[in-house]
Write an enzyme that holds these catalytic residues in place. Structure first.
Site, PDB file in Angstrom:
ATOM      1  N   GLU A 134      46.534 -58.545  89.513  1.00 32.29           N
ATOM      2  CA  GLU A 134      47.555 -57.934  90.330  1.00 32.29           C
ATOM      3  C   GLU A 134      47.424 -56.341  89.947  1.00 32.29           C
ATOM      4  O   GLU A 134      48.348 -56.567  88.689  1.00 32.29           O
ATOM      5  CB  GLU A 134      48.286 -59.369  91.722  1.00 32.29           C
ATOM      6  CG  GLU A 134      49.581 -58.600  92.597  1.00 32.29           C
ATOM      7  CD  GLU A 134      50.508 -58.841  93.114  1.00 32.29           C
ATOM      8  OE1 GLU A 134      50.437 -60.518  93.268  1.00 32.29           O
ATOM      9  OE2 GLU A 134      51.331 -58.991  93.420  1.00 32.29           O
ATOM     10  N   GLU A 139      55.535 -50.972  95.429  1.00 34.17           N
ATOM     11  CA  GLU A 139      56.227 -50.938  95.815  1.00 34.17           C
ATOM     12  C   GLU A 139      57.930 -51.432  95.473  1.00 34.17           C
ATOM     13  O   GLU A 139      58.099 -50.288  94.921  1.00 34.17           O
ATOM     14  CB  GLU A 139      56.075 -52.832  95.030  1.00 34.17           C
ATOM     15  CG  GLU A 139      56.633 -53.410  95.731  1.00 34.17           C
ATOM     16  CD  GLU A 139      56.098 -55.231  94.395  1.00 34.17           C
ATOM     17  OE1 GLU A 139      55.519 -56.242  95.806  1.00 34.17           O
ATOM     18  OE2 GLU A 139      55.264 -55.523  94.130  1.00 34.17           O
TER      19      GLU A 139
END
Length: 325
Positions: A134, A139
């Site tokens: 990932e 974020e």
């Protein structure tokens, strides 16, 4: 399905057209002309246990949580319902195609603004998480002011060079913590990003390194990006770079879908709630605050001008069928 185009409350944005050749050539382009035909809505339980109800395409369209605005793609959350029983309604979308290596460039006009309880992300991931990796490009949680760029893998993947600690990207044994690099640039996330009209993010993923670049709208977006001939070798130092060490990138990162989502609370925003003096003063728990204060999430939306995927000329980029999370 025809998505609504009547979200007039958003300000004007600039959409840049790319026609790529030279070092990298265009493979896929997603914008207001085709975005929802090429992204899939996920409406299952949140894997990060957030206080969120991801909705399908029909519901997102009919309730105004997804659509087109100012020639961009709008992805928002429910900012009207008080005390939603199943969690605050939101969207999580991912590409039908999956990618291994290449150059992903996203022109984003607005990302979810700072709000206690929110957890927005722009990221990529592969099947059988975390075994195919990932990459978290944008974020953050709550009132965070700069982006966290994090890799997640199975145990045993670590890097030794560039803007990054040498920790195991599979930490603490299941990949949930991962390994990351934090930006110190307050223009690359949240309020600072939105105040300048956003900017361009680029993920440069090769067999030797994973690099993330950010170019603010008010700065100088590389001419080769604007011309459609992106050349990362001319962009200078990246915001974050992962290379060297004992991680085989090709063995740990493959067949990634591109994802945009916004969740609430859960394993990060909820877990650190008590550590934030501003947010924790508003309510005893993250879930209580998110449930009772819908109006605070009116600015919690993505406005995406485009996402474009490029192949390196003569390189090893590959495509796989979409993986359903």
């Amino acid at each position: 399905m025809s998505f609504k185009r009547n979200l007039a409350r958003l300000g004007g944005v600039l959409s840049l057209a790319l026609v790529a050749q030279a070092a990298y050539s265009i493979q896929d382009s997603y914008d207001a002309s085709n975005f929802f035909e090429n992204f899939v809505f996920y409406d299952g339980p949140d894997p990060t246990t957030g206080f969120v109800q991801y909705v399908n395409a029909v519901t997102a369209n009919s309730t105004g949580l997804a659509g087109y605005a100012n020639n961009g793609v709008y992805l928002g959350v429910d900012y009207q319902t008080k005390n939603p029983a199943a969690g605050r309604a939101s969207v999580r979308v991912s590409t039908k195609k999956a990618y291994t290596r290449g150059l992903i460039i996203a022109d984003i006009a607005h990302q979810p603004g700072p709000a206690c309880g929110s957890w927005p992300a722009f990221w990529t991931f592969g099947p059988s998480w975390p075994h195919s990796g990932e990459i978290d490009i944008i974020e953050g949680v709550n009132l965070q002011t700069n982006t966290s760029i994090t890799l997640h893998t199975s145990p045993g993947c670590s890097f030794s060079r560039d803007s990054f600690s040498s920790g195991d990207c599979g930490a603490p044994g299941d990949g949930t913590q991962g390994c990351g690099a934090s930006s110190q640039n307050t223009q690359d996330f949240g309020a600072g990003f939105n105040e300048i009209g956003g900017g361009v993010y680029a993920l440069h993923w090769t067999s030797d390194a994973i690099k993330v670049f950010f170019f603010p709208r008010t700065g100088k977006i590389p001419a080769d990006i604007e011309a459609g001939n992106p050349d990362p070798s001319k962009w200078g130092a990246p915001t974050a770079s992962f290379s060297g060490g004992g991680c085989d990138i090709d063995a740990n990162f493959m067949n990634h879908n591109i994802v945009f989502d916004t969740t609430f609370c859960g394993q990060w925003a909820g877990k650190v709630w008590g550590d934030d003096p501003v947010c924790s003063a508003k309510a005893p728990t993250c879930q209580e605050y998110v449930a009772k204060n819908p109006a605070d999430f009116q600015d919690t939306y993505w406005l995406i001008n485009y996402v474009k995927v490029f192949n390196e000329a003569g390189g090893k980029n590959s495509i796989a069928k979409r993986f359903d999370a």
